[in-house]
Motif scaffolding. Structure first.
Motif, mmCIF file in Angstrom:
data_model
loop_
_atom_site.group_PDB
_atom_site.id
_atom_site.type_symbol
_atom_site.label_atom_id
_atom_site.label_comp_id
_atom_site.label_asym_id
_atom_site.label_seq_id
_atom_site.Cartn_x
_atom_site.Cartn_y
_atom_site.Cartn_z
ATOM 1 N N VAL A 1 0.878 -1.175 0.000
ATOM 2 C CA VAL A 1 0.000 0.000 0.000
ATOM 3 C C VAL A 1 0.915 1.224 0.000
ATOM 4 C CG1 VAL A 1 -1.847 1.238 1.193
ATOM 5 C CG2 VAL A 1 -1.775 -1.269 1.264
ATOM 6 N N PRO A 2 1.221 1.778 -1.169
ATOM 7 C CA PRO A 2 2.191 2.870 -1.257
ATOM 8 C C PRO A 2 1.834 4.087 -0.417
ATOM 9 C CG PRO A 2 1.736 1.963 -3.432
ATOM 10 C CD PRO A 2 0.746 1.349 -2.501
ATOM 11 N N ASN A 3 0.567 4.268 -0.080
ATOM 12 C CA ASN A 3 0.163 5.447 0.686
ATOM 13 C C ASN A 3 0.445 5.307 2.179
ATOM 14 O OD1 ASN A 3 -1.107 8.096 0.631
ATOM 15 N ND2 ASN A 3 -2.789 7.161 1.776
ATOM 16 N N ALA A 4 0.807 4.093 2.631
ATOM 17 C CA ALA A 4 1.110 3.878 4.056
ATOM 18 C C ALA A 4 2.529 4.366 4.343
ATOM 19 C CB ALA A 4 0.971 2.405 4.407
ATOM 20 N N THR A 5 2.638 5.293 5.271
ATOM 21 C CA THR A 5 3.942 5.906 5.563
ATOM 22 C C THR A 5 4.409 5.718 6.991
ATOM 23 O OG1 THR A 5 2.845 7.996 6.070
ATOM 24 C CG2 THR A 5 3.627 7.689 3.803
ATOM 25 N N ALA A 6 3.531 5.263 7.888
ATOM 26 C CA ALA A 6 3.906 5.147 9.304
ATOM 27 C C ALA A 6 3.635 3.738 9.799
ATOM 28 C CB ALA A 6 3.139 6.158 10.146
ATOM 29 N N MET A 7 4.545 3.243 10.647
ATOM 30 C CA MET A 7 4.343 1.942 11.289
ATOM 31 C C MET A 7 4.774 2.034 12.744
ATOM 32 S SD MET A 7 5.861 -1.845 10.382
ATOM 33 C CE MET A 7 4.652 -2.121 9.093
ATOM 34 N N VAL A 8 3.921 1.535 13.623
ATOM 35 C CA VAL A 8 4.244 1.419 15.044
ATOM 36 C C VAL A 8 4.247 -0.069 15.366
ATOM 37 C CG1 VAL A 8 3.538 1.934 17.396
ATOM 38 C CG2 VAL A 8 3.178 3.630 15.587
ATOM 39 N N ILE A 9 5.349 -0.587 15.904
ATOM 40 C CA ILE A 9 5.450 -1.999 16.264
ATOM 41 C C ILE A 9 5.464 -2.091 17.787
ATOM 42 C CG2 ILE A 9 6.784 -4.119 16.048
ATOM 43 C CD1 ILE A 9 7.923 -3.068 13.454
ATOM 44 N N THR A 10 4.396 -2.638 18.359
ATOM 45 C CA THR A 10 4.318 -2.780 19.810
ATOM 46 C C THR A 10 5.180 -3.959 20.257
ATOM 47 O OG1 THR A 10 2.403 -4.248 19.737
ATOM 48 C CG2 THR A 10 1.960 -1.881 19.761
ATOM 49 N N ASP A 11 5.749 -3.858 21.455
ATOM 50 C CA ASP A 11 6.594 -4.934 21.994
ATOM 51 C C ASP A 11 7.622 -5.375 20.962
ATOM 52 O OD1 ASP A 11 5.115 -5.387 24.581
ATOM 53 O OD2 ASP A 11 3.507 -5.825 23.172
#
Length: 749
Positions: free
Chosen positions: A608-618
């Protein structure tokens, strides 16, 4: 395996000890026990007089048990055993804790033993906490100082053990086996190779690995047994490669003006140099009369799928079909969607409005309804579908192809050899094989895991790919957490989207313990064994055992988060019905969902080219390579990406791994870090299955020279005779790993 090594332990040790070893360690035969190598050795050194013991230094002494007491600990369900020993002149306290059953049984009053450990002080008395010990036989009670010193100079083996089957039990069990071991065991390493490389024979190696007289003997045994592991594995892989080349495949030559040319015409960008070069390597393989066996490894986002698609188009041009095997339905569906979109009317060949140069692209997964599945099966069997994409459902007996010419396996480490070969057997001739992985593989790992395949590497990113910035975020600080969600909201309100990745789906799933009390005890990290110390350790364990955040719970929390108010937040995980997963992914791809809370189902293939942020818990619960893979889901368009690694880990190895991910996007460097911090079998993956567990001494990073040397020797041997008729003992060692479909080949001639 020689008859002596096949002998059940019950015949040698008696049923009680043998059953214990089988139940606790899975050791059933003499060979199993002898291949249960020590994991480390103790240097006992000089005997130390008990009346002059130095504090905080390792010592060894011979003493007699004078007094024993056992008490329950107040803060945990375990016991402490206190032992007073004497050498006739002075006394010393020994303390054992946790699993005290074995020392309580063995260290009875009047028993003499050799004790070793580090001296500490408690209640103003010197003590040895959790010391190592070796019981002295009755006939050694009057042992001379010279005899004891000789024993002290021998490295003391420490074995992988359990609470009920400890190192002493294993050592005592191995002793009678070694005493009756024949001096001329059949050796899988041929004599001429041993002579050329200066290696000792198998019988000597097994004796010296378990009962080394000194460090030189131990080194010789380890060198020999490491080489044996590498040699058997490399011989197997080179043999597979040689026998594969003797199989027949249908050549798939280039067809001018066909599907492949039409695909290239539609590409809105130029291929990278790497894609062009790898494409030429694959084209050369496909034109041969023996099957291609090629590994394509590439960084996240390097364009492997396009390279594979061009290979599939070439096969379709020649009248054949291609099957793409993906490990999950999410990935298979994503491949089907992205390939169909890339092909446009070329994906509707033979249909109204489709380009006649193209073909039909069909999806086959296990969750399809009966009508849809029947239609997909018919399209594959009739040949109407030139490209069939699916999961393990492709392997089932009901799936047939008209002319299967190419098998592409995505994320090869998720599959075993048997699954891959089951799909290839659906071709009239052996189909060509292309396996892909987005997990960069260090050279020796590739040589060890994929040694029967030719290797191509894509290390260039296509033009236009954006930078990804990674930060480690202390999850226990509310200010940092608030800023994390603010940052996600900023990306979404700028028109972009975000992933929030969780290690598990719901709170009903267990979280694996990260530490084990026995490991810490064994490594000598705990010295005082008071109730207060145990309470502190209990607190540390409870912190480490905190369950990882569950996706379902995180979804509810984020929907209440003030920073994310007004954003559409949805959930994606592997247990959802297929139609629900598909609908969530469709809405996310269409930017109708701003934040996707997901498990690792998005790890590979989701684009999904529009996805720019990722938060990885733990984040500390994930492997380094897995974090690198997950991070590759963002920054796939023109806008820069950001990846935030949330962790409660303090200073230590877990945080160090996260800092490594933060500091570099070099997948090969991170793969090396991953391999150095994980068990070998985890990295080798499902492909080698039982074979990877046979690597007991060999380490694919540390022992690179051994692996390269073994590869060269194996190649020379097989060049002489691919059936190895002159080396029956080597053939016997290979046979368990060959597979029933190829075993007969070794027995010919």
């Amino acid at each position: 395996m020689p008859e002596r090594l096949r002998e059940p332990l019950t015949k040698v040790l008696g049923s009680r000890t043998a059953n214990m070893l089988k139940r606790e360690l899975g050791l059933d035969t003499v060979g199993d026990l002898l291949r249960h190598y020590p994991r480390r050795y103790m240097e006992l050194g000089e005997l130390t007089p008990m009346d002059s013991l130095p504090e905080d230094e390792p010592i060894s002494l011979v003493a007699e048990v004078r007094k024993v007491s056992v008490r329950e600990m107040k803060t945990r369900r375990s016991r402490i055993m206190n032992v007073e020993v004497t050498d006739g002149h002075a006394s010393l306290d020994l303390t054992f804790f946790n699993n005290v059953h074995k020392p309580q049984k063995e260290l009875t009053v009047g028993r003499r033993a050799l004790f070793s450990g580090k001296v500490s002080r408690y209640n103003n008395r010197k003590q040895l906490a959790q010391p190592m010990y070796e019981l002295l036989d009755d006939d050694e009670d009057g042992a001379s100082e010279e005899k004891l010193q000789e024993r002290l100079n021998m490295p003391l083996p420490i074995y992988p053990a359990t609470g009920k089957a400890g190192s002493n039990l294993i050592r005592n069990s191995i002793r009678p086996v070694l005493d009756t071991l024949p001096p001329d065991l059949p050796d899988p390493v041929p004599a001429k190779i041993r002579m050329k490389l200066g290696l000792i024979d198998l019988s000597s190696a097994l004796r010296q690995i378990h009962r080394p007289g000194d460090r030189a003997q131990l080194a010789a045994a380890q060198r020999r047994l490491k080489f044996e592991e590498a040699f058997i594995l490399q011989t197997l892989l080179v043999w597979r490669k040689a026998t594969d080349r003797q199989q027949q495949a249908t050549p798939r030559p280039y067809v001018p003006g066909g599907f492949l040319d039409a695909l290239d015409e539609r590409l809105p960008f130029r291929l990278t140099e790497g894609q062009t070069q790898v494409g030429e390597e694959i084209a050369a393989d496909l034109a041969q009369e023996h099957p291609m066996h090629r590994l394509l490894q590439g960084e996240v986002g390097s364009g492997k799928t396009l390279v594979a698609l061009r290979a599939m188009a070439r096969v379709v041009d020649s009248g054949g079909q291609a099957a793409l095997l993906a490990p999950t339905e999410v990935l298979a569906t994503q491949h089907h969607r992205s390939i169909s979109a890339m092909l446009g009317d070329l994906a509707a060949g033979g249909m109204l409005g489709g380009d006649e140069r193209g073909t039909k692209v069909t999806l086959l997964t296990g969750s399809m309804n009966t009508a849809t599945r029947r239609k997909a099966l018919l399209e594959a069997a009739s040949g109407d579908a030139g490209i069939v994409i699916g999961t393990h459902a492709l392997i089932q007996d009901t799936v047939q192809f008209a002319d299967l010419g190419l098998v592409v396996v995505d994320e090869q480490h998720r599959f075993g050899v048997e699954q891959r070969d089951a799909l290839r057997q659906k071709g009239e001739n052996t189909p060509h094989l292309l396996v892909m992985t987005a997990t960069p593989i260090p050279r020796t790992v590739a040589m060890t895991v994929f040694g029967d395949l030719e290797t191509s590497v894509l290390d260039q990113l296509p033009a236009g790919r954006s930078e990804i910035v990674t930060h480690v975020v202390p999850a226990r600080d509310p200010r940092w957490m608030s800023r994390t969600w603010q940052r996600v909201a900023e990306e979404c309100r700028a028109g972009h989207q975000a992933y929030v990745v969780c290690a598990r789906i719901g709170s009903d799933e267990p979280t694996q313990d990260l530490h084990d009390l026995e490991d810490l005890i064994d490594e000598g990290q705990l010295h005082l064994v008071t109730d207060a110390e145990a309470a502190k350790f209990d607190q540390k364990l409870s912190e480490d055992k905190r369950p990882a955040a569950a996706a379902i719970d995180v979804l509810a929390t984020l929907r209440e988060q003030p920073e994310l108010k007004g954003l559409v937040i949805e959930l994606l995980h592997g247990r959802m019905p297929a139609d629900e997963r598909e609908e969530v992914m469709r809405r996310f791809a269409a930017n109708e969902v701003h934040v996707l809370v997901a498990t690792t189902v998005i790890e590979v293939g989701v684009d999904v080219p529009n996805a720019t942020a990722m938060v990885i818990t733990d984040a500390d619960r994930f492997g380094v390579s897995q974090l690198h893979q997950l991070r590759g889901r963002v920054g796939r368009g023109k806008a820069a990406g950001i990846c935030l690694l949330l962790t409660e880990a303090g200073q230590g190895p877990s945080l160090d791994r996260l800092r490594a991910v933060e500091s570099t996007r070099d997948g090969f460097e991170l793969a090396r870090v991953d391999l150095e911090t994980r068990r070998e079998g985890d990295v080798l993956g499902a492909r080698q299955s039982g074979l990877s567990s046979s690597l007991k001494l060999l380490r694919v990073l540390r022992d690179e020279k051994v692996i390269v040397q073994a590869r060269e020797v194996a190649t020379e041997l097989l060049d002489e005779d691919v059936r190895l008729r002159a080396y029956p003992h080597l053939v016997d060692a290979l046979r368990p790993w060959v597979g029933s479909d190829r075993a007969a080949f070794l027995d010919r001639g």
